[in-house]
Design a protein around this motif. Structure first.
Motif, PDB file in Angstrom:
ATOM      1  N   SER A 145       0.826  -1.215   0.000  1.00 52.28           N
ATOM      2  CA  SER A 145       0.000   0.000   0.000  1.00 52.28           C
ATOM      3  C   SER A 145       0.857   1.261   0.000  1.00 52.28           C
ATOM      4  O   SER A 145       2.022   1.251   0.397  1.00 52.28           O
ATOM      5  CB  SER A 145      -0.921  -0.002   1.220  1.00 52.28           C
ATOM      6  N   GLY A 146       0.245   2.359  -0.465  1.00 59.48           N
ATOM      7  CA  GLY A 146       0.903   3.660  -0.422  1.00 59.48           C
ATOM      8  C   GLY A 146       2.083   3.775  -1.368  1.00 59.48           C
ATOM      9  O   GLY A 146       3.060   4.455  -1.047  1.00 59.48           O
ATOM     10  N   ALA A 170      -4.216   2.569  -1.841  1.00 60.55           N
ATOM     11  CA  ALA A 170      -3.612   3.847  -2.262  1.00 60.55           C
ATOM     12  C   ALA A 170      -2.479   3.648  -3.259  1.00 60.55           C
ATOM     13  O   ALA A 170      -1.354   4.092  -3.043  1.00 60.55           O
ATOM     14  CB  ALA A 170      -3.150   4.634  -1.039  1.00 60.55           C
ATOM     15  N   ASN A 171      -2.769   2.964  -4.356  1.00 62.62           N
ATOM     16  CA  ASN A 171      -1.865   2.901  -5.498  1.00 62.62           C
ATOM     17  C   ASN A 171      -2.570   3.501  -6.710  1.00 62.62           C
ATOM     18  O   ASN A 171      -3.533   4.279  -6.546  1.00 62.62           O
ATOM     19  CB  ASN A 171      -1.428   1.458  -5.745  1.00 62.62           C
ATOM     20  N   LEU A 172      -2.137   3.154  -7.891  1.00 67.10           N
ATOM     21  CA  LEU A 172      -2.737   3.687  -9.122  1.00 67.10           C
ATOM     22  C   LEU A 172      -3.233   2.547  -9.999  1.00 67.10           C
ATOM     23  O   LEU A 172      -3.135   2.593 -11.230  1.00 67.10           O
ATOM     24  CB  LEU A 172      -1.711   4.542  -9.879  1.00 67.10           C
ATOM     25  N   LEU A 173      -3.776   1.531  -9.366  1.00 69.04           N
ATOM     26  CA  LEU A 173      -4.198   0.331 -10.078  1.00 69.04           C
ATOM     27  C   LEU A 173      -5.457   0.583 -10.897  1.00 69.04           C
ATOM     28  O   LEU A 173      -6.359   1.308 -10.457  1.00 69.04           O
ATOM     29  CB  LEU A 173      -4.428  -0.807  -9.084  1.00 69.04           C
ATOM     30  N   THR A 174      -5.507  -0.032 -12.060  1.00 70.06           N
ATOM     31  CA  THR A 174      -6.640   0.173 -12.975  1.00 70.06           C
ATOM     32  C   THR A 174      -7.289  -1.168 -13.303  1.00 70.06           C
ATOM     33  O   THR A 174      -6.966  -2.194 -12.705  1.00 70.06           O
ATOM     34  CB  THR A 174      -6.162   0.861 -14.257  1.00 70.06           C
ATOM     35  N   SER A 175      -8.209  -1.129 -14.271  1.00 71.60           N
ATOM     36  CA  SER A 175      -9.064  -2.280 -14.629  1.00 71.60           C
ATOM     37  C   SER A 175     -10.017  -2.554 -13.471  1.00 71.60           C
ATOM     38  O   SER A 175      -9.796  -2.122 -12.345  1.00 71.60           O
ATOM     39  CB  SER A 175      -8.233  -3.521 -14.954  1.00 71.60           C
ATOM     40  N   LYS A 188      -7.722 -13.773   4.762  1.00 70.74           N
ATOM     41  CA  LYS A 188      -8.433 -13.244   5.923  1.00 70.74           C
ATOM     42  C   LYS A 188      -8.627 -11.729   5.824  1.00 70.74           C
ATOM     43  O   LYS A 188      -9.585 -11.194   6.381  1.00 70.74           O
ATOM     44  CB  LYS A 188      -7.664 -13.577   7.203  1.00 70.74           C
ATOM     45  N   GLN A 189      -7.712 -11.056   5.105  1.00 73.25           N
ATOM     46  CA  GLN A 189      -7.824  -9.609   4.934  1.00 73.25           C
ATOM     47  C   GLN A 189      -7.568  -9.259   3.469  1.00 73.25           C
ATOM     48  O   GLN A 189      -6.540  -9.658   2.912  1.00 73.25           O
ATOM     49  CB  GLN A 189      -6.812  -8.863   5.817  1.00 73.25           C
ATOM     50  N   LEU A 190      -8.495  -8.509   2.863  1.00 71.65           N
ATOM     51  CA  LEU A 190      -8.353  -8.043   1.488  1.00 71.65           C
ATOM     52  C   LEU A 190      -8.604  -6.541   1.476  1.00 71.65           C
ATOM     53  O   LEU A 190      -9.743  -6.084   1.640  1.00 71.65           O
ATOM     54  CB  LEU A 190      -9.330  -8.757   0.560  1.00 71.65           C
ATOM     55  N   ASN A 191      -7.532  -5.760   1.300  1.00 68.95           N
ATOM     56  CA  ASN A 191      -7.610  -4.297   1.358  1.00 68.95           C
ATOM     57  C   ASN A 191      -7.183  -3.722   0.011  1.00 68.95           C
ATOM     58  O   ASN A 191      -5.994  -3.736  -0.328  1.00 68.95           O
ATOM     59  CB  ASN A 191      -6.690  -3.748   2.454  1.00 68.95           C
ATOM     60  N   LEU A 192      -8.143  -3.196  -0.743  1.00 66.14           N
ATOM     61  CA  LEU A 192      -7.875  -2.657  -2.082  1.00 66.14           C
ATOM     62  C   LEU A 192      -8.268  -1.184  -2.202  1.00 66.14           C
ATOM     63  O   LEU A 192      -8.311  -0.643  -3.313  1.00 66.14           O
ATOM     64  CB  LEU A 192      -8.636  -3.473  -3.132  1.00 66.14           C
ATOM     65  N   SER A 193      -8.540  -0.517  -1.131  1.00 61.10           N
ATOM     66  CA  SER A 193      -9.145   0.823  -1.163  1.00 61.10           C
ATOM     67  C   SER A 193      -8.258   1.867  -1.830  1.00 61.10           C
ATOM     68  O   SER A 193      -7.041   1.738  -1.912  1.00 61.10           O
ATOM     69  CB  SER A 193      -9.459   1.274   0.267  1.00 61.10           C
ATOM     70  N   TYR A 194      -8.941   2.934  -2.293  1.00 56.78           N
ATOM     71  CA  TYR A 194      -8.306   4.135  -2.824  1.00 56.78           C
ATOM     72  C   TYR A 194      -7.384   3.836  -4.006  1.00 56.78           C
ATOM     73  O   TYR A 194      -6.212   4.214  -4.028  1.00 56.78           O
ATOM     74  CB  TYR A 194      -7.568   4.897  -1.716  1.00 56.78           C
TER      75      TYR A 194
END
Length: 990
Positions: A145-146, A170-175, A188-194
């Motif tokens: 992240s970040g 908080a990256n610049l991922l697309t699609s 157990k944890q999936l964090n894809l926000s922002y």
């Protein structure tokens, strides 16, 4: 690298006592990839042959091999060190919160076969996500992240064999968010926000992740309905789908999230009603369904939630009434339902069975009385019921609620007297009862409100005198009792209230004199005593109040002269009209600008039209005309002599300059149509257009008719500061030349050339005829900047900073982003300027001094002095707030706050429309609100919450999709980099 190994072996051969093992050699090889400005890795050297003692290294107790490396937050920069993956026993690696840059090679990670924990968060990594990460057989924790990773998530990420925690926040991922994550059954944890994902739905297959505990998809451009399959996630504790464009209802299956502690669905477009059954979730502590389009009534059982800490349902379109609570087991402590369309009455026993500490039902259509049981448990701290249709009186029981800290009941239909004890609640800091029909008097028991900061009771029917006990409220900052029926004199005891910032007593029947001895009102910025029955003279002490900028004493019975000291005030609003004042006006007020400040005072007889009722005789006029003529003639003779002397002196100076012209060194960065001699001829005081901390700025009109701006840096000739500032001036000159000399972008001011001779240094820029944004925005010309122009300025400045952060290699941090460093050309297009303190991120260091300007500092910069692009983004957020509000970044009006905190406070207390610049057309309210939100996001206190400048540009472009205001927006891509003359240098690097 080979030389390093040979050197190490040679040193070991000289001293056999030193026996650095293979892990130590690999660590020293890895160190060569990193820049270590703070020497954090200074003990990584052969003099200590045991690497287990080195900074950040943990070894196995049995084999002494390196098992864990933690180098987080050490200001390290450079690429990822591939040798680290050759450590055979390495299981945990953390390089988070550094300046690790460039891309992450897939081949460099493959040898990390024993790695279980990898944390590279909060760095400057770019490029695609390495597809080889999923080949690490034991990896359970991955945090990237970040960073600035871009492109789609690789399909190989579906094949992690035992991954439990994945964070790409908080990256610049697309699609769109891919469905293949549902194949990782161990997650157990999936964090894809922002991330700026392509708009798409939440994959329904996520409901098959039976081990999932945290699903964080905030700000992912999600659309469509929430799949009901998510209700099958029985182990889920934290669900955050906020800040997207989700539609449809809240799935009824959500009541089956039996382990949920927090559910956040705010800021979407959800509709329908809130499904019943949430009381079945015994662990639930927080619900936030705010900023949606929900309707219907609130389910009865939502009040049965045990130990609920927070309930957020604000800014929706809910309808219906609040149901009556009957359960004795409810532990509701925090209830927020404001900004909806709730109707009906608040249940009579509301709060009787719940230990409520925070209640906000504001901005609804609620009617009926305030329940007397609302503070039965004695822990209620904040009661916010403003903007409803509540009637009846304030319950007597609230006068015993000693825990209250904030009470806001304004704009209702409350009536009757305020209970005596309610005035003196000991911990209340804000008491707001304005806009009701309350009557009675202000009780002397108000002396018990020792913590009271704001007393706002205007627009009621209060009678009687203001009690002298109000002088005991040492923390009182604002008192507003306007539009009531108060009588009697102002208490003399008010003069000792040193914290007073605003006083508004207008439109009452207050009599007597204005108190003297008010020197302690050092923080007073507003005094409004208009439309009362005050008598006596205006106290001259008012002129000693340092920040007073609003003074209205009109519509009273004041007599005597206007005190001379009042002209020392810097007043934005000044009115003493309709009194009985007489005598001469102070000289500063003898202009037509102040004419309306003195109307209706027959005794004021000066040269202002319509103020004087006496007729002067012709002879008297003749005498005055003769005196004036003689004075004008004397002044003309004096100015003629001064001009002749100045002309002779300038001729001598220019002649001296011409003698030294051959010694000047000119460095050009563009094809020039002028010489350094033309520039030198224009360096006189007549052409000065600005002056700052670094030097003077001149306007030079060249022989070809073109104008340029010349910055002359302060030289070391100032002997008293030579030793202190000489090196700093050189650094600023070199930084600006090094930075601007190679930049090619339409929103970065163009540096034509530089000239230097001994200690005199000149920078020649393109001339920006409309000056700086700060000068224009905060002057009497601010009305020129309408909303479309301000929006375009924000977009231009954002694109300039985006170029510095994302398209320069290495990236550049400006470090002094502010409205005075954003210049406007003839078409009011914005360009970023003044790079004297700019730094290259790739060589990031902790600064020895703070660079920047007050009001623009990022909170973390003041105490860490760490330089990164997040500091620029915070400062840019402040500039956006300036554009929307028209306010300065710091102003006495804000008290101890800066602009960011002031905006947040006003929005919370009064609403967003109260921060908009009144000069702007309200028809652009939606766009102003969106840009304000972007400004607040950029100025977030936590750096991780601030968007990248690339993301900020996209968000600003989305505010207005009309191409005529976004001429650079092409097919959804960022604007090309071009100059007005048609030349282009897209992707140009430093």
């Amino acid at each position: 690298m080979l030389l390093l190994i040979i050197t190490i072996i040679f040193n070991l051969s000289l001293n056999p006592a030193l026996s650095l093992n293979s892990d130590g050699i690999i660590l020293l090889q890895s160190k060569q990839f990193l820049d270590d400005p703070n020497h954090s890795l200074s003990n990584w050297n052969p003099s200590d042959p045991d690497p287990c003692n080195w900074t950040g290294i943990t070894c196995s107790s049995s084999s002494s091999s390196v098992t864990s490396i933690d180098l987080s937050d050490l200001y390290l920069s450079g690429p990822f060190p591939p040798p680290l993956c050759r450590l055979p026993s390495l299981t945990s690696l953390s390089l988070s919160t550094n300046f690790i840059n460039s891309s992450l090679s897939s081949s460099s990670l493959l040898p990390c076969s024993s790695l279980t924990h990898l944390d590279l968060s909060q760095n400057l990594l770019v490029g695609s996500l390495p597809s080889s990460l999923s080949s690490l057989p034991l990896l359970t924790y991955l945090d990237l992240s970040g960073n600035n990773f871009s492109g789609p998530i690789p399909p190989s990420f579906a094949h992690f064999p035992c991954l439990q925690s994945l964070s790409l926040v908080a990256n610049l991922l697309t699609s769109p968010i891919p469905e293949f994550f549902s194949n990782i059954s161990t997650l157990k944890q999936l964090n894809l926000s922002y991330n700026p994902f392509t708009p798409g739905p939440i994959p329904a297959s996520f409901g098959n992740l039976s081990s999932l505990e945290v699903l964080w998809l905030s700000g992912c451009n999600l659309i469509g309905p929430i799949p009901s399959s998510l209700g099958k996630l029985s182990k889920l504790t934290d669900l955050d789908l906020s800040t997207n464009a989700l539609t449809g209802p809240i799935p009824s299956s959500f009541v089956g999230l039996s382990s949920a502690v927090q559910i956040e669905l705010y800021e979407n477009s959800l509709s329908g009603s809130i499904p019943p059954g949430f009381s079945n979730i015994s662990s639930l502590r927080s619900i936030d369904f705010s900023m949606n389009n929900l309707s219907g009534s609130i389910p009865d059982d939502i009040f049965l939630l045990p130990l609920l800490d927070s309930l957020h349902l604000y800014q929706n379109n809910l309808s219906g009434s609040i149901p009556v609570t009957t359960s004795s087991s409810s532990k509701l402590t925090d209830l927020r339902l404001f900004s909806n369309k709730l109707c009906g009455s608040i249940p009579a026993d509301f709060g009787s069975k719940s230990p409520l500490s925070f209640v906000d039902l504001s901005d609804n259509l609620l009617s009926g009385e305030i329940p007397s049981s609302i503070c039965n448990n004695g822990v209620l701290e904040e009661l916010l019921l403003l903007d409803n249709e509540l009637s009846g009186g304030i319950p007597e029981s609230l006068s015993k609620c000693k825990s209250l800290t904030r009470v806001r009941l304004l704009n209702n239909k409350l009536s009757g007297s305020v209970p005596t004890g309610f005035w003196g609640l000991p911990h209340v800091s804000l008491l707001e009862l304005a806009g009701n029909s309350l009557s009675g008097s202000i009780s002397p028991s108000i002396s018990g409100a020792a913590n009271l900061s704001k007393l706002l009771i205007s627009n009621n029917q209060f009678r009687g005198q203001i009690p002298k006990e109000i002088g005991e409220l040492a923390n009182l900052y604002e008192i507003s009792v306007a539009n009531n029926r108060l009588t009697g004199p102002l208490p003399l005891e008010m003069a000792k209230l040193a914290e007073l910032g605003r006083i508004d007593f207008h439109n009452n029947s207050i009599s007597g004199e204005i108190p003297t001895g008010i020197e302690s009102w050092k923080k007073l910025s507003q005094l409004n005593l208009a439309d009362n029955e005050l008598t006596g003279e205006i106290p001259s002490e008012l002129g000693d109040l340092p920040v007073l900028n609003y003074l209205d004493l009109s519509g009273n019975l004041l007599t005597g002269e206007v005190p001379l000291k009042l002209q020392d005030l810097k007043l934005n609003q000044f009115n003493v009209s309709n009194n009985q004042l007489s005598g001469p006006l102070p000289p500063m007020f003898k202009t037509l600008v102040y004419r309306e400040s003195f109307l209706g005072n027959p005794g004021l007889c000066q040269d202002l039209p319509d103020l004087c009722t006496q007729q002067r005789s012709t002879s008297r006029h003749s005498q005055i005309w003769l005196i004036k003529s003689m004075f004008i003639l004397s002044v003309l003779i004096l100015f003629t002599g001064v001009f002749w002397f100045y002309w002779r002196y300038r001729s001598f100076t220019k002649a001296k300059q011409r003698m030294d012209r051959s010694k000047w060194t000119l460095t050009s960065f563009h094809k020039l149509g002028f010489s350094e001699y033309e520039i030198l001829d224009c360096l006189d005081e007549d052409n000065v257009i600005g002056s700052g901390a670094s030097g003077k700025v001149y306007k030079a009109v060249l022989s070809n008719g073109e104008a340029v701006a010349v910055k002359k840096l302060w030289g070391s000739a100032k002997k008293d500061v030579e030793n202190l500032n000489h090196n700093q001036d050189d650094d600023g000159f070199e930084a600006e030349v090094e930075t601007l000399g190679k930049i090619r972008h339409k929103n970065i001011v163009k540096l034509w050339c530089s000239c230097s001779h001994k200690d005199c240094k000149l920078l020649v820029y393109e001339y920006m005829p409309n000056g700086s944004l700060g000068d224009l925005l905060h002057s009497n010309k601010s009305g020129i900047l309408d909303w479309p122009m301000r929006y375009r300025i924000a977009l231009d400045a954002a694109e300039g900073l985006c170029y510095l952060h994302h398209d320069c290699v290495p990236p550049i941090v400006h470090r002094d982003v502010k409205s005075n460093n954003i210049l406007l050309d003839g078409d009011f297009r914005a360009k970023v300027a003044d790079f004297g303190v700019a730094k290259v991120i790739g060589g990031a260091k902790s600064m020895s001094v703070i660079a920047g300007s007050c009001g623009y500092f990022a909170p973390e910069y003041a105490y860490t002095l760490r330089v990164n692009e997040k500091s620029d983004i915070y400062s840019f957020g402040v500039v956006i707030l300036e554009l929307v509000t028209g306010k300065l970044p710091v102003d006495p009006e804000f008290g101890e706050k800066d602009l960011v905190k002031w905006v947040c406070t006003i929005i919370e207390q009064k609403g967003m429309e109260h921060v908009f610049d009144p000069k702007l057309d309200i028809c652009f309210r939606d766009e102003m609100s969106k840009l304000l939100d972007i400004g607040l996001l950029c100025a977030s206190a936590l750096p991780i919450n601030r968007p990248s400048m690339r993301r900020a540009v996209k968000m600003i472009q989305d505010v207005r999709s009309d191409d005529k205001f976004n001429p650079e927006k092409k097919s959804g891509k960022l604007s090309p980099y071009y100059y007005e003359d048609g030349s282009s240098d897209q992707g140009s690097v430093v």
